[in-house]
Motif scaffolding. Structure first.
Motif, mmCIF file in Angstrom:
data_model
loop_
_atom_site.group_PDB
_atom_site.id
_atom_site.type_symbol
_atom_site.label_atom_id
_atom_site.label_comp_id
_atom_site.label_asym_id
_atom_site.label_seq_id
_atom_site.Cartn_x
_atom_site.Cartn_y
_atom_site.Cartn_z
ATOM 1 N N ARG A 175 3.772 -9.738 29.541
ATOM 2 C CA ARG A 175 4.299 -8.525 28.906
ATOM 3 C C ARG A 175 3.769 -7.276 29.603
ATOM 4 N NH1 ARG A 175 2.380 -9.090 22.912
ATOM 5 N NH2 ARG A 175 0.458 -9.529 24.081
ATOM 6 N N ASN A 176 2.449 -7.274 29.875
ATOM 7 C CA ASN A 176 1.864 -6.101 30.522
ATOM 8 C C ASN A 176 2.230 -6.006 31.996
ATOM 9 O OD1 ASN A 176 0.438 -5.257 28.174
ATOM 10 N ND2 ASN A 176 -1.120 -6.822 28.569
ATOM 11 N N SER A 192 5.214 -7.091 33.374
ATOM 12 C CA SER A 192 6.632 -6.748 33.539
ATOM 13 C C SER A 192 7.080 -5.581 32.672
ATOM 14 C CB SER A 192 7.503 -7.970 33.222
ATOM 15 O OG SER A 192 7.281 -8.396 31.875
ATOM 16 N N GLY A 193 6.297 -5.259 31.650
ATOM 17 C CA GLY A 193 6.670 -4.148 30.788
ATOM 18 C C GLY A 193 7.682 -4.487 29.721
ATOM 19 N N VAL A 194 7.947 -5.762 29.474
ATOM 20 C CA VAL A 194 8.896 -6.154 28.431
ATOM 21 C C VAL A 194 8.155 -6.262 27.102
ATOM 22 C CG1 VAL A 194 10.353 -7.389 30.071
ATOM 23 C CG2 VAL A 194 8.555 -8.615 28.855
ATOM 24 N N SER A 195 8.880 -6.042 26.033
ATOM 25 C CA SER A 195 8.289 -6.114 24.693
ATOM 26 C C SER A 195 8.587 -7.484 24.089
ATOM 27 C CB SER A 195 8.850 -5.002 23.806
ATOM 28 O OG SER A 195 10.257 -5.076 23.755
ATOM 29 N N ALA A 196 7.894 -8.503 24.583
ATOM 30 C CA ALA A 196 8.122 -9.866 24.112
ATOM 31 C C ALA A 196 7.253 -10.163 22.900
ATOM 32 C CB ALA A 196 7.825 -10.865 25.227
ATOM 33 N N LYS A 197 7.671 -11.132 22.106
ATOM 34 C CA LYS A 197 6.910 -11.558 20.946
ATOM 35 C C LYS A 197 5.787 -12.492 21.374
ATOM 36 C CE LYS A 197 10.920 -11.408 17.848
ATOM 37 N NZ LYS A 197 11.775 -12.208 16.917
ATOM 38 N N ARG A 198 4.767 -12.560 20.552
ATOM 39 C CA ARG A 198 3.711 -13.557 20.738
ATOM 40 C C ARG A 198 3.744 -14.517 19.570
ATOM 41 N NH1 ARG A 198 -0.808 -13.172 24.134
ATOM 42 N NH2 ARG A 198 -1.449 -15.082 23.076
ATOM 43 N N PHE A 199 3.805 -15.801 19.886
ATOM 44 C CA PHE A 199 3.864 -16.832 18.858
ATOM 45 C C PHE A 199 2.490 -17.472 18.705
ATOM 46 C CE2 PHE A 199 8.039 -16.293 20.673
ATOM 47 C CZ PHE A 199 8.885 -16.324 19.588
ATOM 48 N N SER A 200 2.284 -18.185 17.624
ATOM 49 C CA SER A 200 1.021 -18.884 17.379
ATOM 50 C C SER A 200 1.315 -20.294 16.908
ATOM 51 C CB SER A 200 0.185 -18.145 16.325
ATOM 52 O OG SER A 200 0.877 -18.063 15.095
ATOM 53 N N GLY A 201 0.292 -21.154 16.993
ATOM 54 C CA GLY A 201 0.455 -22.535 16.564
ATOM 55 C C GLY A 201 0.919 -23.434 17.688
ATOM 56 N N PRO A 202 1.208 -24.698 17.380
ATOM 57 C CA PRO A 202 1.680 -25.640 18.403
ATOM 58 C C PRO A 202 2.952 -25.141 19.078
ATOM 59 C CG PRO A 202 1.030 -26.801 16.415
ATOM 60 C CD PRO A 202 0.996 -25.348 16.080
ATOM 61 N N LEU A 203 3.049 -25.393 20.369
ATOM 62 C CA LEU A 203 4.185 -25.017 21.209
ATOM 63 C C LEU A 203 4.346 -23.504 21.334
ATOM 64 C CD1 LEU A 203 6.863 -27.630 20.024
ATOM 65 C CD2 LEU A 203 5.235 -27.827 21.895
ATOM 66 N N THR A 214 6.563 -0.363 35.918
ATOM 67 C CA THR A 214 5.402 -1.174 35.541
ATOM 68 C C THR A 214 5.259 -2.374 36.466
ATOM 69 O OG1 THR A 214 5.633 -0.512 33.232
ATOM 70 C CG2 THR A 214 4.345 -2.492 33.670
ATOM 71 N N LEU A 215 6.375 -3.025 36.770
ATOM 72 C CA LEU A 215 6.336 -4.173 37.680
ATOM 73 C C LEU A 215 5.857 -3.766 39.061
ATOM 74 C CD1 LEU A 215 6.974 -7.188 38.040
ATOM 75 C CD2 LEU A 215 9.304 -6.530 38.714
#
Length: 749
Positions: free
Chosen positions: A226-227, A229-240, A260-261
């Motif tokens: 994310r930092n 490429s500068g995209v606002s991606a989500k962060r997931f938690s847990g398995p997978l 940013t890239l």
């Protein structure tokens, strides 16, 4: 000069020692002598209270031991130079690894300050650098983003009805989560150190740690996309979560922020080139060039004068407050939600630190106390958590810099902490325009060494397949199950491999090395004499307990059966026959005489047990009793009917490799002795004690069945059968006897 190897010789004459005789000679202590009652222990402790308190105080505060002996003249300048070098590295790494922990960069500087000061007082390693570390930062980041995701801090913009993230509130809560996790992890380390559980790090084998750090590096790369490429991606938690995050980032690649890239690409290119040059000229440089600090300073200056934030919307670090934070008590209500992560942080951090500490201690000739290291790390994390720090441990890169720049003692750590302190108090605000892409690039370039660990796959494939499986399982489980569950699954699997190996040990029948009292595996040694006729020496490479007791018994029965067949084959060499000649006036001392005749009656049986011949003597059976003679003749008669009747008259179990046993194995040994074959054991003192407590010994099985060595047991078995020493077969000594009344064949020498 004679290049041939020279071997010394020794000769020992002593009686055959069983356990009873050995205890009599050595005056073995009783259990109460070794473990005195509690009252006696208390009296002894009160008697030596003052010296013990002094030793305890020094061991609890190692600084009291080495600081009074510190020589400013010898160590002052090397420690100062080393401390400045490490402190300069603390600055970029602290801010960069704070991004991995998902907290503002200034808290990375705090984590480089307070724990270092605490370790200076309580630590025993002179060369490790305590502070932020990649793996622990990633693990903390997984906790903070799980408990404080962006979606929980969205606010609605009333003018255009859009949702925005309340970054200030989110970061404040993430700092609280990181501090609570750090304090709880430190308390776990402190508790383990107080109860002397310093060995807990040994459960993390080197393949497991290297695979775990390699997978964690992959998590770090995905987290920093994310930092970069500068995209606002989500962060997931847990398995997978890694897969979900990667898919989300890839789906948003068309939205990549090109400025940013570009900053990221230029920074990484320059960093890699500078690090390679630094390594190439390392032997010619007095101290390594601080390329990371230079990069951060250059990035800050370029961002400030080019106005990257306002003109190109490049994300920057933002406000960095001057001064130190006041201590705050962490939120105890969060402990229940982060206890699993805290335990993983405690174990991984300790394992990394103690491995580095022992490596440098071995190289420089001093000792590191593993339990005190747990205490020192625990106090460092507990104290740091009160000042909003996140979990810390030793860093490989900074520790190497501390060693190569001449650091001698913990004073180097104190000097590095002073550099960080000055930066926080006076220079922190200067880095407000630093692009986050520069910090993310520093993180990714520093992960290069961890990605080189993929070469372990090839190395382990050639050396140890079991360790390779542990490596692969650890990597896969950490990649798929996230860092906390992945670590738990990896440790569980590694422990199962230990249990699995005890169920598949090497079972072997031992034979005598000619002209020695040594016994080795007959299947793996060519120059080993034939097995002792009538005696089977059985050994397992693993300890015997409930998980493999039944397998042990089955292997023993199988080896005994094979031993009987082997002795039958051995006694029928070259179509010859061994005859028993009844006592006559021509036999010596009225003993039964053996003769090996070429081309004898093929239907006659041969006996598997022969006594040793002396030069010029007639081959004799060691026992002249009528019962023994009649029994042997009976076997010959049965053998003439085409039946193999020789049985194993003695079984020796070599348990010297076992360090413990249990009731299941003891019961198996007792039941096995119910057969016709007498059982003889060879085991360590700890196993003897467990046999005593397990009521193994009885009227039929006494300590007279336990022996000090395999050779003692063999001689005892042969003496009980009438022989004086174990026979040694030598095929070259076999000669054909034309007339049994005038000449004897020499089978053994």
């Amino acid at each position: 000069m004679d290049s041939r190897r020279r071997f010394g010789k020794y000769k020992v004459e002593r009686e055959v020692l069983d356990e009873e005789r050995l205890e009599e000679l050595s005056q073995r202590k009783t259990y109460s002598d070794i473990h005195p009652p509690l009252t006696k222990q208390l009296k002894e402790s009160f008697r030596c209270t003052v010296p013990k308190l002094k030793r305890s105080l020094v061991s609890s505060f190692p600084v009291l031991y080495w600081l009074p002996k510190y020589s400013v003249w010898d160590y002052g300048m090397p420690d100062l130079i080393s401390g400045i070098s490490v402190g300069i590295m603390h600055l970029p790494q602290g801010m960069a690894y704070a991004l991995l922990a998902s907290v503002p960069p200034v808290f990375g500087l705090y984590s480089s300050l307070y724990p270092t000061l605490i370790y200076f007082i309580f630590g025993t390693s002179r060369h490790i650098s305590i502070g932020t570390f990649t793996i622990l930062s990633i693990m903390v980041g997984s906790v903070t983003e799980r408990l404080a995701p962006d979606v929980n801090f969205t606010i609605r913009n009333g003018t255009n009805v859009t949702e925005e993230v309340d970054i200030a509130t989110r970061d404040l809560y993430r700092v609280q989560v990181a501090a609570a996790t750090t304090v709880l992890g430190g308390l776990i380390q402190l508790f383990l150190g107080v109860v002397k559980f310093g060995f807990v790090g040994t459960y993390l084998s080197e393949p497991l740690v290297r695979a775990y750090t390699t997978a964690a590096a992959a998590h770090a790369v995905v987290g920093q996309l994310r930092n970069i490429s500068g995209v606002s991606a989500k962060r997931f938690s847990g398995p997978l979560s890694l897969i979900y995050t990667l898919v989300d980032v890839c789906s948003k690649l068309p939205q990549t922020h090109l400025p940013t890239l570009a900053v990221s690409a230029v920074t990484m290119t320059l960093l890699i080139a500078a690090k390679e040059l630094n390594g190439f000229f390392s032997s010619k440089l007095p101290v390594p060039v601080p390329v990371e600090l230079i990069t951060i300073i250059a990035g800050t200056l370029i961002s400030s004068y080019a106005h990257l934030r306002s003109n190109y919307s490049v994300s920057v670090v933002g406000e960095i407050p001057n001064g130190l934070q006041t201590p705050n008590v962490p939120s105890v209500s969060l402990f229940r939600e982060v206890i699993g992560d805290a335990f993983a942080l405690a174990v991984v951090g300790y394992a990394i630190s103690i491995s580095l500490g022992k490596t440098f201690a071995l190289k420089h000739g001093y000792k590191v106390d593993s339990n005190q290291e747990l205490v020192a790390l625990g106090l460092s994390n507990v104290a740091g958590g009160f000042f909003q720090c996140f979990s810390v441990c030793a860093s490989m890169s900074r520790s190497l810099i501390q060693v190569t720049t001449g650091g001698k003692t913990q004073m180097a750590g104190l000097a590095s902490a002073l550099i960080v302190l000055v930066t926080i108090l006076k220079l922190g605000a200067l880095f407000q325009e630093l692009p986050k892409a520069v910090l993310a690039s520093v993180v990714l370039v520093n992960l290069k060494g961890m990605f080189k660990q993929y070469s372990d796959i090839v190395t382990l494939w050639r050396t140890n397949k079991t360790d390779l499986v542990v490596w692969l399982v650890t990597w896969v489980s950490t990649m798929l199950l996230n860092l906390d569950l992945g670590l738990a699954a990896s440790i569980t699997f590694a422990l199962f491999t230990v249990i699995f190996r005890t169920q598949l040990p090497t079972y072997s029948v031992l034979g005598n090395v000619p002209s020695t009292e040594l016994y080795v595996d007959m299947e793996t040694h060519r120059e080993v004499g034939q097995m002792i006729p009538g005696v089977t020496i059985f050994r397992s490479s693993a300890t015997v307990y409930f998980a493999n007791a039944e397998l042990y018994l089955e292997a023993l029965k199988e080896k005994v059966f094979i031993a009987e067949k082997e002795q039958q084959r051995w006694s029928e060499k070259e179509n010859g026959t061994v005859f028993v000649i009844p006592p006559s006036p021509r036999t010596l001392d009225g003993q039964c005489r053996w003769e090996y005749l070429k081309g004898g009656d093929p239907d006659c049986s041969s006996l598997g047990w022969l006594s040793e011949l002396q030069d010029g003597d007639t081959t004799t059976l060691g026992s002249s009793s009528e019962d023994t003679l009649s029994r042997d003749l009976e076997r010959v008669s049965l053998g003439s009917l085409g039946k193999w009747t020789w049985d194993i008259h003695s079984i020796i179990l070599d348990l010297s490799t076992a360090n413990f046993t249990d009731t299941v194995a003891i019961k198996m040994f007792k039941n096995f002795d119910c057969h016709d074959n007498p059982l003889n054991l060879l085991c360590s003192e700890s196993v003897v004690e467990q046999l005593e407590r397990g009521n193994f010994f009885s009227e039929t099985i006494t300590k007279g069945n336990l022996f000090a060595s395999v050779h003692d047991a063999v001689l005892n078995c042969l003496n009980n059968r009438g022989a004086t020493s174990p026979p040694r077969f030598d095929p070259s000594a076999v000669s054909v006897v034309e007339n049994s009344d005038s000449q004897n064949s020499r089978l053994f020498e």
